[in-house]
Design a protein around this motif. Structure first.
Motif, short mmCIF file in Angstrom:
data_model
loop_
_atom_site.label_atom_id
_atom_site.label_comp_id
_atom_site.label_asym_id
_atom_site.label_seq_id
_atom_site.Cartn_x
_atom_site.Cartn_y
_atom_site.Cartn_z
N PRO A 1 0.85 -1.33 -0.06
CA PRO A 1 0.01 0.11 0.09
C PRO A 1 0.90 1.26 -0.11
O PRO A 1 0.51 2.33 -0.58
CB PRO A 1 -0.81 -0.06 1.17
N ALA A 2 1.79 1.40 0.89
CA ALA A 2 2.88 2.53 0.84
C ALA A 2 3.24 2.79 -0.53
O ALA A 2 3.71 3.86 -1.00
CB ALA A 2 3.80 2.33 1.82
N GLU A 3 3.92 1.69 -1.29
CA GLU A 3 4.33 2.04 -2.69
C GLU A 3 3.34 2.14 -3.68
O GLU A 3 3.58 3.33 -4.23
CB GLU A 3 5.13 0.54 -3.12
N ALA A 4 2.25 1.99 -3.48
CA ALA A 4 1.08 2.32 -4.42
C ALA A 4 0.60 3.68 -4.20
O ALA A 4 0.54 4.38 -5.19
CB ALA A 4 -0.18 1.47 -4.20
N ALA A 5 0.66 4.06 -2.82
CA ALA A 5 0.36 5.63 -2.58
C ALA A 5 1.47 6.43 -3.15
O ALA A 5 1.33 7.33 -3.76
CB ALA A 5 0.32 5.55 -1.24
N ARG A 6 2.72 5.97 -3.15
CA ARG A 6 3.98 6.77 -3.68
C ARG A 6 3.85 6.84 -5.22
O ARG A 6 4.01 8.10 -5.58
CB ARG A 6 4.99 6.27 -3.34
N PHE A 7 3.48 5.86 -5.67
CA PHE A 7 3.47 5.97 -7.07
C PHE A 7 2.19 6.88 -7.53
O PHE A 7 2.14 7.51 -8.72
CB PHE A 7 3.21 4.54 -7.81
N SER A 8 1.03 6.55 -6.87
CA SER A 8 -0.14 7.45 -7.27
C SER A 8 0.21 9.03 -6.97
O SER A 8 -0.33 9.88 -7.86
CB SER A 8 -1.14 7.01 -6.22
N GLN A 9 0.87 9.43 -5.88
CA GLN A 9 1.35 10.87 -5.70
C GLN A 9 2.36 11.25 -6.79
O GLN A 9 1.99 12.36 -7.37
CB GLN A 9 2.10 10.78 -4.33
N ALA A 10 3.18 10.21 -7.30
CA ALA A 10 4.06 10.79 -8.45
C ALA A 10 3.28 10.95 -9.53
O ALA A 10 3.60 11.81 -10.34
CB ALA A 10 5.12 9.55 -8.72
N TRP A 11 2.13 10.08 -9.77
CA TRP A 11 1.24 10.41 -11.23
C TRP A 11 0.53 11.65 -10.92
O TRP A 11 0.67 12.42 -11.93
CB TRP A 11 0.49 9.13 -11.23
N LYS A 12 0.05 12.07 -9.88
CA LYS A 12 -0.71 13.30 -9.66
C LYS A 12 0.24 14.49 -10.04
O LYS A 12 -0.22 15.41 -10.60
CB LYS A 12 -1.17 13.34 -8.02
N GLU A 13 1.51 14.39 -9.22
CA GLU A 13 2.53 15.54 -9.60
C GLU A 13 2.97 15.76 -11.20
O GLU A 13 2.66 16.82 -11.57
CB GLU A 13 3.74 15.17 -8.60
N LEU A 14 2.91 14.54 -11.72
CA LEU A 14 3.42 14.39 -13.07
C LEU A 14 2.19 15.02 -13.75
O LEU A 14 2.52 15.95 -14.95
CB LEU A 14 3.48 12.88 -13.49
N GLN A 15 0.99 14.79 -13.58
CA GLN A 15 -0.01 15.07 -14.42
C GLN A 15 -0.39 16.67 -14.26
O GLN A 15 -0.70 17.38 -14.96
CB GLN A 15 -1.37 14.58 -14.02
N GLY A 16 0.04 17.11 -13.14
CA GLY A 16 -0.14 18.53 -12.81
C GLY A 16 0.65 19.30 -13.40
O GLY A 16 0.60 20.71 -13.71
N ASN A 17 2.00 18.89 -14.10
CA ASN A 17 2.67 19.70 -14.85
C ASN A 17 2.49 19.81 -16.35
O ASN A 17 3.14 20.25 -17.07
CB ASN A 17 4.22 18.80 -14.60
N PHE A 18 1.49 19.10 -16.66
CA PHE A 18 1.38 18.82 -18.34
C PHE A 18 1.10 20.26 -18.90
O PHE A 18 1.90 20.33 -19.91
CB PHE A 18 0.08 17.93 -18.38
N VAL A 19 0.58 21.04 -18.39
CA VAL A 19 0.14 22.49 -19.17
C VAL A 19 1.55 23.12 -19.21
O VAL A 19 1.70 23.79 -20.37
CB VAL A 19 -0.99 23.24 -18.24
N ASP A 20 2.18 23.15 -18.32
CA ASP A 20 3.60 23.87 -18.47
C ASP A 20 4.80 23.16 -19.41
O ASP A 20 5.42 23.64 -19.73
CB ASP A 20 4.13 24.19 -17.03
N ASN A 21 4.39 21.86 -19.16
CA ASN A 21 5.57 21.03 -19.73
C ASN A 21 5.11 19.92 -20.53
O ASN A 21 5.37 18.69 -19.84
CB ASN A 21 7.05 20.77 -18.88
N PRO A 22 4.12 19.74 -21.44
CA PRO A 22 3.91 18.38 -22.08
C PRO A 22 4.72 17.60 -22.47
O PRO A 22 4.71 16.15 -22.19
CB PRO A 22 2.87 19.04 -23.08
N LYS A 23 5.93 18.05 -23.14
CA LYS A 23 6.90 17.11 -23.48
C LYS A 23 7.42 16.43 -22.40
O LYS A 23 7.79 15.07 -22.46
CB LYS A 23 7.88 17.63 -24.43
N GLY A 24 7.81 17.26 -21.39
CA GLY A 24 8.65 16.55 -20.36
C GLY A 24 7.77 15.60 -19.74
O GLY A 24 8.20 14.44 -19.02
N VAL A 25 6.13 15.72 -19.55
CA VAL A 25 5.43 14.94 -18.71
C VAL A 25 5.38 13.48 -19.53
O VAL A 25 5.34 12.64 -18.85
CB VAL A 25 3.99 15.60 -18.55
N VAL A 26 5.24 13.64 -20.73
CA VAL A 26 5.22 12.37 -21.48
C VAL A 26 6.60 11.38 -21.11
O VAL A 26 6.49 10.39 -21.08
CB VAL A 26 5.09 12.46 -23.15
#
Length: 193
Positions: free
Chosen positions: A76-101
């Motif tokens: 569960p802790a690892e899944a939470a860490r991955f989920s949080q990383a995905w949320k952060e990544l998605q939040g950066n899409f508008v500013d850096n779409p190429k980097g987010v991919v």
């Protein structure tokens, strides 16, 4: 030929026909099982390899290879860490779409590695994923194709958005969490007594 020879010959022919029918029934069941397990991946393999026999052989080889891997769900802790990383990544899409991919691809690879998938070449990874996740492996291929087009300067922002969505579908499927056994509560312990 005497009657006994004809009877023996007839039994031999009947035995061969029964064996052939049993073999054909077994093959049909195997084909159906593979079609059900692999879904669209089955048809893709048939198309790429040119025959059902070759495709089924390839899919069985994949199954055997993946059976020998130690694919494990996340804690569960690892899944939470991955989920949080995905949320952060998605939040950066508008500013850096190429980097987010690029980050999405990296995060999916990290998740695959953490789950126990080997990190060979892309086609090998996709083949391994197809065994347990045949419905989303095409998302992985589509995301990789867009990422490759982006590296050549041929992808626009909408394409990059689609790539992130494809990566997300695979990511969500792979984010399998292990069930953690909870120690029995005092109430449960009393009830068991």
């Amino acid at each position: 030929m005497n009657t006994q020879t004809w009877i023996i010959l007839g039994l031999a022919v009947a035995t061969v026909l029964v064996a052939l029918a049993a073999y054909l029934l077994y093959q049909k069941k195997q084909s159906h099982r593979l079609e059900q397990r692999f879904g669209p991946e089955y048809e893709l393999a048939v198309k790429e390899l040119g025959s059902r026999t070759k495709a089924e052989s390839e899919l069985k080889t994949r199954e055997k290879r993946v059976d020998h891997l130690d694919i494990t769900p996340l804690m569960p802790a690892e899944a939470a860490r991955f989920s949080q990383a995905w949320k952060e990544l998605q939040g950066n899409f508008v500013d850096n779409p190429k980097g987010v991919v690029v980050q999405a691809d990296r995060l999916v690879r990290e998740l695959l590695l953490k789950r126990g998938y080997p990190m060979g070449d892309f086609e090998r990874r996709a083949a391994d994923i197809s065994v347990d996740h045949p419905d989303v492996v095409n998302n992985y291929r589509a995301a990789q194709a867009i990422a490759a087009r982006d590296q050549r300067g041929e992808a626009d922002t909408e394409d990059l958005r689609k790539a992130v969505m494809h990566y997300r579908a695979l990511f969500d499927e792979l984010l399998e969490v292990a069930e953690v056994e909870q120690p029995p509560s005092a109430k449960q312990m009393v009830a068991q007594s």
